[in-house]
Enzyme design. Structure first.
Site, PDB file in Angstrom:
ATOM      1  N   ASP A  36     125.917 -37.630 -29.316  1.00 49.57           N
ATOM      2  CA  ASP A  36     125.102 -38.260 -28.273  1.00 49.57           C
ATOM      3  C   ASP A  36     123.737 -38.611 -28.853  1.00 49.57           C
ATOM      4  OD1 ASP A  36     124.261 -39.231 -25.841  1.00 49.57           O
ATOM      5  OD2 ASP A  36     123.852 -37.254 -24.974  1.00 49.57           O
ATOM      6  N   ASP A  62     120.028 -30.319 -33.002  1.00 46.13           N
ATOM      7  CA  ASP A  62     119.046 -31.330 -32.643  1.00 46.13           C
ATOM      8  C   ASP A  62     117.883 -31.228 -33.612  1.00 46.13           C
ATOM      9  OD1 ASP A  62     118.706 -33.110 -29.901  1.00 46.13           O
ATOM     10  OD2 ASP A  62     116.779 -32.674 -30.846  1.00 46.13           O
ATOM     11  N   SER A  63     117.125 -32.321 -33.757  1.00 49.15           N
ATOM     12  CA  SER A  63     115.986 -32.328 -34.677  1.00 49.15           C
ATOM     13  C   SER A  63     114.703 -31.825 -34.013  1.00 49.15           C
ATOM     14  CB  SER A  63     115.755 -33.746 -35.215  1.00 49.15           C
ATOM     15  OG  SER A  63     115.484 -34.641 -34.153  1.00 49.15           O
ATOM     16  N   CYS A  98     123.712 -45.132 -26.150  1.00 45.33           N
ATOM     17  CA  CYS A  98     122.821 -45.517 -25.044  1.00 45.33           C
ATOM     18  C   CYS A  98     122.052 -46.784 -25.397  1.00 45.33           C
ATOM     19  CB  CYS A  98     121.867 -44.381 -24.706  1.00 45.33           C
ATOM     20  SG  CYS A  98     120.767 -43.901 -26.047  1.00 45.33           S
TER      21      CYS A  98
END
Length: 434
Positions: A338, A290-291, A378
């Protein structure tokens, strides 16, 4: 009339006060703006929507400062939008979750104590006919997010009603955090002091907490809850959305069924949802990327809380990390994607589909024949058909066959209103790549 709850400013010929006929009149509540108030302050003004011939269509609340000028709540002319109206809608929303939560994802009946420890969405804005209000429950704590300025005059009342409904339906809550994110406030014309007032409606949550106290201070914005079979912690104040991603809860559990014994790469892991579920299911090695270092620190705490030693987390840009893995010749038995929302409007759909294609092609490059791809979107403006067609294009360009094992949506506590297609936003595809 499709009964869509949004009316944009561009769709209105003019904005009028509620119709003067007796059936449309309602007694003003104490928190409604006074008659004669300046137009800029007449947020929450009750308005009747008429067609060009003067025929009554619906009733809603207006916000003259928003491009989304009118939110419709009632399609019955005899139904006023008053406190009783909102209390009933809130009760119906929480009761609806008891239908969806009567069994867990394995089909086992849930006990009351087990349910009380869980996380669930209680109110999903348009899907629950409460446009502008989102409420998630994490164990005994409510995370309330206002996305409509028109609801703010009733904000404290709405929170009280959610607490009452939780008590009534077996999941009492003693803490509340109330939020309105800056982007929403800007679009809704809500000033900084009003946002601060919304935050002041929080209860049982300290105004600030340092990292050392976050896991133990009962009043900190850090809360632990049961996420499927995992103990999960989230930061209610600084986390994304309401703190966590409850919409993916069932997908975390379902995707994990394919991960036993596999080396797994989870891209955009946030606080470790897919990664930790895979590790719990017996994956041999899991790498979460993740960032956000803050999100990764929470993911590491979650891994430690569940004694999952075969998972580690790395800070990196998702596209760069996938490219670097390919450059090193790495392969994974399963890759999870995701990413955050790529399309915030219809104008961004084409660019979003290109980004999804690039991301998925990079993931496919890391999978051997028979590897598992879990890929999500999403972006509500990207339809399921468009998302699947993107995967067709990925398979063609990479000369790989992609076989869909499951095409899923959000968890059952995120219902979809057929009159509001935007509420059908989450796509989660579990596929095998050959």
């Amino acid at each position: 009339m499709s009964r869509h709850p949004w009316v944009l400013a561009t769709a209105l010929a003019e904005t009028k006060k509620p119709a003067s006929d007796k059936s449309a009149e309602t007694a003003p509540s104490n928190d409604e703006p006074a008659a004669g108030a300046p137009e800029a302050n007449r947020i929450s003004q009750q308005v009747d929507l008429l067609d060009h011939d003067g025929n009554w269509i619906a009733r809603g609340l207006a916000n003259p400062a928003s491009r989304l000028r009118l939110r419709l709540y009632s399609f019955s002319r005899d139904q006023p939008i008053d406190d009783a109206f909102f209390a009933q809608r809130i009760d119906e929303a929480v009761a609806r979750r008891r239908l969806a939560r009567s069994t867990d994802h394995t089909g086992v009946q849930e006990s009351g104590s087990k349910l009380a420890e869980m996380g669930e969405r209680l109110i999903f804005s348009e899907s629950d006919r409460l446009s502008g209000l989102i409420v998630d429950r994490y164990a005994d704590c409510l995370s309330v997010q206002f996305t409509a300025a028109a609801l703010l005059p009733r904000g404290k009342f709405l929170i009280d009603q959610v607490l009452n409904a939780c008590e009534k339906h077996g999941t009492p809550c003693r803490r509340v955090i109330a939020r309105m994110d800056p982007a929403t406030a800007k679009h809704e014309g809500v000033a900084a002091d009003q946002v601060a007032e919304v935050e002041s409606w929080s209860r049982g949550i300290s105004p600030a907490a340092n990292g050392s106290d976050a896991a133990t201070d009962d009043s900190s914005p850090m809360v632990w809850y049961r996420h499927n079979d995992l103990k999960m912690g989230i930061d209610l104040r600084d986390g994304q959305k309401t703190g966590g991603y409850l919409d993916q809860q069932a997908n975390h559990a379902e995707a994990a069924r394919y991960m036993a014994g596999k080396r797994v790469l989870d891209i955009c892991t946030y606080t470790g949802g897919f990664a930790l579920a895979a590790a719990k299911a017996g994956a041999s090695e899991v790498i979460g990327v993740d960032s956000s270092e803050k999100a990764l620190e929470m993911a590491r705490q979650n891994a430690e809380a569940n004694s999952l030693s075969q998972v580690r987390f790395e800070k990196a840009d998702c596209f760069d990390h996938l490219k670097n893995c390919a450059g090193r010749g790495e392969t994974f038995d399963a890759v999870v994607l995701d990413p955050p929302r790529f399309a915030g409007s219809r104008r961004q759909v084409d660019a979003a589909l290109r980004a999804y294609a690039r991301l998925n092609m990079s993931a496919v490059d890391l999978l051997p024949p028979g590897g598992i791809l879990v890929t999500c979107s999403c972006s509500g403006h990207v339809s399921r058909a468009d998302f699947l067609n993107m995967l067709v294009d990925v398979g063609r360009k990479r000369q790989r066959d992609i076989v869909i094992l499951q095409s899923r949506g959000p968890s059952p506590d995120h219902p979809c209103a057929v009159s509001c297609p935007e509420s059908d936003y989450l796509k989660c595809v579990i596929a095998q790549v050959h």
